[in-house]
Structure formats: structure tokens, C-alpha cells
Design a protein around this motif. Sequence first.
Motif, mmCIF file in Angstrom:
data_model
loop_
_atom_site.group_PDB
_atom_site.id
_atom_site.type_symbol
_atom_site.label_atom_id
_atom_site.label_comp_id
_atom_site.label_asym_id
_atom_site.label_seq_id
_atom_site.Cartn_x
_atom_site.Cartn_y
_atom_site.Cartn_z
ATOM 1 N N UNK A 131 0.827 -1.209 0.000
ATOM 2 C CA UNK A 131 0.000 0.000 0.000
ATOM 3 C C UNK A 131 0.862 1.260 0.000
ATOM 4 N N UNK A 132 1.985 1.229 0.712
ATOM 5 C CA UNK A 132 2.874 2.387 0.734
ATOM 6 C C UNK A 132 3.415 2.686 -0.658
ATOM 7 N N UNK A 133 3.785 1.647 -1.396
ATOM 8 C CA UNK A 133 4.261 1.852 -2.761
ATOM 9 C C UNK A 133 3.179 2.505 -3.619
ATOM 10 N N UNK A 134 1.931 2.083 -3.449
ATOM 11 C CA UNK A 134 0.822 2.701 -4.191
ATOM 12 C C UNK A 134 0.689 4.175 -3.844
ATOM 13 N N UNK A 135 0.814 4.491 -2.555
ATOM 14 C CA UNK A 135 0.721 5.884 -2.112
ATOM 15 C C UNK A 135 1.833 6.721 -2.741
ATOM 16 N N UNK A 136 3.065 6.209 -2.693
ATOM 17 C CA UNK A 136 4.206 6.956 -3.218
ATOM 18 C C UNK A 136 4.113 7.151 -4.724
ATOM 19 N N UNK A 137 3.454 6.218 -5.412
ATOM 20 C CA UNK A 137 3.283 6.315 -6.865
ATOM 21 C C UNK A 137 2.000 7.043 -7.256
ATOM 22 N N UNK A 138 1.274 7.531 -6.249
ATOM 23 C CA UNK A 138 0.001 8.227 -6.493
ATOM 24 C C UNK A 138 -0.999 7.361 -7.249
ATOM 25 N N UNK A 139 -0.971 6.069 -6.941
ATOM 26 C CA UNK A 139 -1.972 5.157 -7.498
ATOM 27 C C UNK A 139 -3.131 5.054 -6.517
ATOM 28 N N UNK A 140 -4.320 5.242 -6.989
ATOM 29 C CA UNK A 140 -5.498 5.148 -6.124
ATOM 30 C C UNK A 140 -5.921 3.692 -6.006
ATOM 31 N N UNK A 141 -5.237 2.984 -5.120
ATOM 32 C CA UNK A 141 -5.465 1.562 -4.952
ATOM 33 C C UNK A 141 -5.642 1.226 -3.482
ATOM 34 N N UNK A 142 -6.299 0.104 -3.249
ATOM 35 C CA UNK A 142 -6.426 -0.448 -1.895
ATOM 36 C C UNK A 142 -5.795 -1.835 -1.894
ATOM 37 N N UNK A 143 -5.410 -2.292 -0.721
ATOM 38 C CA UNK A 143 -4.835 -3.628 -0.549
ATOM 39 C C UNK A 143 -5.660 -4.377 0.484
ATOM 40 N N UNK A 144 -5.893 -5.663 0.221
ATOM 41 C CA UNK A 144 -6.690 -6.495 1.120
ATOM 42 C C UNK A 144 -5.822 -7.605 1.695
ATOM 43 N N UNK A 145 -5.807 -7.710 3.024
ATOM 44 C CA UNK A 145 -5.035 -8.773 3.661
ATOM 45 C C UNK A 145 -5.916 -9.506 4.665
ATOM 46 N N UNK A 146 -5.839 -10.830 4.628
ATOM 47 C CA UNK A 146 -6.641 -11.689 5.502
ATOM 48 C C UNK A 146 -5.843 -12.107 6.728
ATOM 49 N N UNK A 147 -6.551 -12.342 7.817
ATOM 50 C CA UNK A 147 -5.979 -13.026 8.968
ATOM 51 C C UNK A 147 -7.104 -13.745 9.697
ATOM 52 N N UNK A 148 -6.717 -14.698 10.520
ATOM 53 C CA UNK A 148 -7.712 -15.380 11.340
ATOM 54 C C UNK A 148 -7.778 -14.776 12.724
ATOM 55 N N UNK A 149 -8.807 -15.142 13.471
ATOM 56 C CA UNK A 149 -8.938 -14.580 14.820
ATOM 57 C C UNK A 149 -7.778 -15.003 15.716
ATOM 58 N N UNK A 150 -7.205 -16.189 15.470
ATOM 59 C CA UNK A 150 -6.090 -16.647 16.280
ATOM 60 C C UNK A 150 -4.859 -15.782 16.103
ATOM 61 N N UNK A 151 -4.575 -15.396 14.868
ATOM 62 C CA UNK A 151 -3.373 -14.611 14.577
ATOM 63 C C UNK A 151 -3.476 -13.183 15.070
ATOM 64 N N UNK A 152 -4.662 -12.742 15.505
ATOM 65 C CA UNK A 152 -4.771 -11.377 16.041
ATOM 66 C C UNK A 152 -4.051 -11.238 17.376
ATOM 67 N N UNK A 153 -3.625 -12.360 17.956
ATOM 68 C CA UNK A 153 -2.842 -12.291 19.183
ATOM 69 C C UNK A 153 -1.358 -12.119 18.901
ATOM 70 N N UNK A 154 -0.958 -12.293 17.663
ATOM 71 C CA UNK A 154 0.455 -12.161 17.316
ATOM 72 C C UNK A 154 0.867 -10.699 17.284
ATOM 73 N N UNK A 155 2.123 -10.472 17.641
ATOM 74 C CA UNK A 155 2.635 -9.108 17.604
ATOM 75 C C UNK A 155 2.600 -8.510 16.217
ATOM 76 N N UNK A 156 2.788 -9.348 15.188
ATOM 77 C CA UNK A 156 2.785 -8.842 13.817
ATOM 78 C C UNK A 156 1.456 -8.190 13.450
#
Length: 658
Positions: A131-156
Motif C-alpha cells: 500500500x505504501x508503494x501505491x501511495x508513493x506512486x500516487x496510485x489510487x489503490x487499496x490492498x486487502x489482507x486476511x488473517x484469522x482470529x487466532x493470529x490477532x494475538x500475534x505481535x505482527x
Amino acid sequence: MQFDKKGKDDHQLKSIYKRLLYPRLIEEKMLILLRQGRIGKWFSGIGQEAIAVGSTLAMQTDEYILPMHRNLGVFTTRDMPLTRLMAQWQGKLSGFTKGRDRSFHFGTQEYKIIGMISHLGPQMALADGIALADILENRNKATLVFTGEGATSEGDFHEAINVASVWNLPVIFLIENNGYGLSTPINEQFNCKDLVDRAKGYGIQGVQIDGNNILEVFATISNLAEDMRENPRPVLVECLTFRMRGHEEASGTKYVPQQLFEEWSKKDPVKNYEDYLLKEGVLTEEEVKQIREEMTKGIAHDVEIAFNETEPQADDNAEIQDMFAPDPTVLIAPSTEQTEKRYLDAITDGLNEAMLKHNNLVLMGQDIAEYGGAFKITDGFVNQFGKGRVRNTPICESAIVGTGLGLSINGYKAVVEMQFADFVSCGFNQIVNNLAKTHYRWGEKADVVVRMPTGAGTGAGPFHSQSNEAWFTKTPGLKVVYPAFPQDAKGLLIAAIDDPNPVIYFEHKYLYRSLTGPVPEGYYHTPIGKAHVLKEGTQLSIITYGLGVHWALDYLQKNPEISATLVDLVSLQPWDKETVAEAVKTTGRVLILHEDTLTNGFGAELSAWIAEHCFEDLDAPIMRCASLDTAIPMSKVLEDSFLAKSKLNDTVEKLLKY
């Protein structure tokens, strides 16, 4: 379940139905194949298809999606051929990873899908970088990323959302809350009522939806993405759903109360939507039957094609070669015009030259913008290149390394500064499991340099003085360099930045302001993988790098009666075996010197290789001179005793007397 078609005509509603049904029928085929023993493993997404299909339909085809291992609908909705998907699942050569990784652990630029690694959380930071690359290139784009409820406990998870929030990155963080992380229910995973409430803590919008309602998922993600393209910001979406099969088929479902299956079976996303279309007259029973028969027949046909695809053939040379992306860099020799500069200023000069040449290069690190970094290496850069390309980061090493990889995936280069090399442990997983393995797994470059201010000598103690290069020299897929002189500090940094592979760049803090030397003007490369012979002698060879080079030079200057060949490795991975072998052959005696601790330091690998390949040239045992096998003390007296330098004289004398 209430459906709102929101102006969609019958053709659109029917098309969505086919998209939703197709992954379900593939899954049913996989379960049959599993029972037949024709496949060995399967992660089922039955009951969750509406999330993958609805959200993918909502994204533009050139926008990146980062799915999980239960998101078959993402891949099918992007029209990825089932023959190739099946080949991937079966480890065939025609899959996306040449048989090197399984199931959905792969990416593809062709379909703008970036697959996960088994550690789950790290992929979220990649979405930040994309998404940062899209912002820097002035591209009007969105990025979609999935996670599960279990991984919401991870620091990442927390790091990635925090970075996206601070930087206003257009990322949709989609949580598939299916109630269980393998067998652990949500009440044992988190103590908040709803995961979407976590959005408030990061100052971002949060939306909770019925993940089994295909039209609700489609409409919600469509509206969010459309708005985010014009008003960049992250959004957290919690999709409530249920996993009707085990975490993977071998784990079963005995840990799930039967009443939950009965409750959620009534919310089946495919059946409910099919019933709705039948009720509305969009579909007839005959059409449903015909669609299912045609799909089932096509699936069976494609599966058999994949089963007959070619198996990979083991080729050690090909495997090793594919660890790295080809480096097309045409080496530029140093100019004869030179200026005396400090080691620190040479690094600054190298960064500046690279920033001028590569307008797609982004620097990231703690306090590197207005403050200029802890050691002032990037002082003034933000005024010259702007805050878009010289970015202060939150204290979250893992997310920033992952962001660097995301930038690389989306056409940028990244240099990440660790404030101290010691702190890289917080980003270790991203480096050794994402950066290092990406090209080998699915052929994508990882154009990221990690700068590592390293080493002792300043009384900084156990957490600001470690020599941790050996953590990375054993990791295939990483290049590791360690300049000892200002000229090499500049040339190696430029070479590392030009190289499309991940490079760990060690720079010694003690040398920053204490060492000066001639530095060529302009843009040039110090080749990665090539050692320098600084002295030639006959009595012994000293193989070293980093601060060890200066210890050796100082020692030999004080002991002019000793005739030694001195090799500065410069690069630790790959390292120059030819030059080392020649040094061994010349003198017959070898001393390996490094600042790192003795046990399992990089010198152990050098010693083993020399013993195996140069045994007949040796006149004495290989000796290692390294630091004490303890943590690094703060006291100068203790630190001086700890360091390998204090043992150098005794080791040399012992070797010469043998």
C-alpha cells in the motif's frame, strides 16, 4: 439470513452464485480425494467461502490480495486455473513453487495474490509495504489482507495495523473470526467482546459483518475500498463465520460442540444464497442442477490433468541457484577522484548516491528523518528527499522489515535501519522466513537491505554491542556483507542496494568516527562475494573481517617481524573461497579472527571448510581467535578482556610455535 441485492441485476446475482459455488465444489472433490488417499493434506474453508469470494469480487483485478490457507475462493475468483492450483497442491513442477512449498504458501504477480507463510501474522506487514508503494506512486489503490482470529494475538498483527494507522495506508485488514484457532476457542484467545473493537485503539475505522452473507461482504468491502482509494486509510473488518471442518482434515472436529455445527449449518453461505436466488426466481432448480453438473465435471477433468503433470526432478545446482534472484547489476569501478572521509560519512555518501539514482528507494528506521538517526547517518536526508522516502517508523522491527518486502513486491526498493544490530531479533522471523525464502519459494525478488550498526568497543553492554552476523550467515537466501574501510562501506552499500536480493549490511559502530580513509567520488560498487588481500606474507594467514581487520593491522604493525598474509573477507555470504584457499596454500598456517563469540561464530564455518578442502596445504591446526563465550559486559575492563583482540597475541604465538 437477509440478502440485499443493492441494485444488482439477475445476471450479476447469478454470476456471484457461480463464483461462490465453484470453490465449494472443489473442496468437496478434495475431501473425496483425501479419503481415497490420492492427496495427503487439505485445509478446508467450507462454510467460509462468502468472505473470500465476496471480498475478492470487491477488489480491482490489479489490486493485491494477501489471503490465508482457507481462502480458496480468492484464487478461483481471480480466475486462477484449477489445473495449476491442483499442480501446486500436489507439488508438481507446473505449480507456482516448483514443488518447493505446499497449498497456498505462494504468491503470483500475474494474479496479484501474495500467499502466506505458516507463521500467519507476518503477511500483514507486507500489505503495508504494498500500500505504501501505491501511495508513493500516487496510485489510487487499496490492498486487502486476511488473517484469522487466532493470529490477532500475534505481535505482527498489532505492529502492521499500527504502522498502517500512523502512515494512513489504504489497507483492509480482514479478520475471519471462525471461532477457533485450531482447537482453541476464542474465549481462550482474547478477552474483548469483539475483535473489531480493537480498531479504536489504533484510531481507525472498524466494521463487523456477517461473513456468511455473500452480498453483505461484497457490498461492504466494495464501499470501503472505493472510499479508501480516494481517502487513504486502514480499516479493520471482522467477518463472523464458522469453520465446518477441522483446522485441517487430520485434526478432526471433536473439540467443537455439536450444537455449534447445528447452529452454523443453518447459515451455510452457499445454501442460503442459492435458496435466496431460487426464491427470487433468479435461478431455477434445473439451472442449479445444470451448473453443479458442469462444474463438477470440469473439476474432475482438471484434477486428473494435474495428477498427470510432471514431478520435479532433484537438481542441487538448480535448487541453490534459485535461492537468489539474478542480479543484473553492471559493476561500476571506483573513480580515481577520492576524498578523505570517516567510515560513517562514507555510509551517508553511499545512501545519498543510491537515493539520487533510485527514485523508488525508501529508507525506513527509528528516528532517521528529522533527527537523522541515532548516529546521524541520514542527517539532512528528509529535507533533500522528503518524508515519503525517508520515514520515521514506530518501534516495530518486524512490521518494518515486512513493509520493506511489501515495497519490493510492488516495485520499490527498501533500506531498513536497525537502530542497533541487537534489535534485529525483533524482526528475525521476517528476515529469515520471508525475505530469505521468497525467491526460492515463488520466484519473487526481495529487494531489501537491512542496515546493522554492530559491534563492541564502546562500553554499551549486552544489548547494544552484539556481533550477530552468524545468525544470518547460516540462512540460505540472505547475502551478508561487512565492510572494514570507508571505501568499501560506500561501495558495498551501493552494491547491496542495487542487488535485487535481501542483503544484511553490517556496519561497525566503533569505526563510525574513529576511522577515516580515501573514498572515491560518485557511484561505484564493491563487489559482493570478493575478499581483499591487504598484506602478503609467508608465516601465517589471518582471515578476518570488520573490526578484526584493524586489530590484525595494528598487531602486525607492532610486530613487524611477523610475515603474514591478511585477508579481509568483506562479504560473509557468499564468501570468497578461492582467495581464502590461496592464502592457506601460501602460508600453511591459518588464524581465523572475529569479534563474535567463539562457539558457532562464522569462523567455525571457515575452519570447517578449510579443513575439508585445504587439509593438504596445512602445516598446523587451524586456530580461531574469537571473543569469550559470554554476553558482552559494559565495563571497559571486562569488555576489553571479553574481546578477541585480547587473545590475539597468544593465539599468533601458539600458531607460529606449532
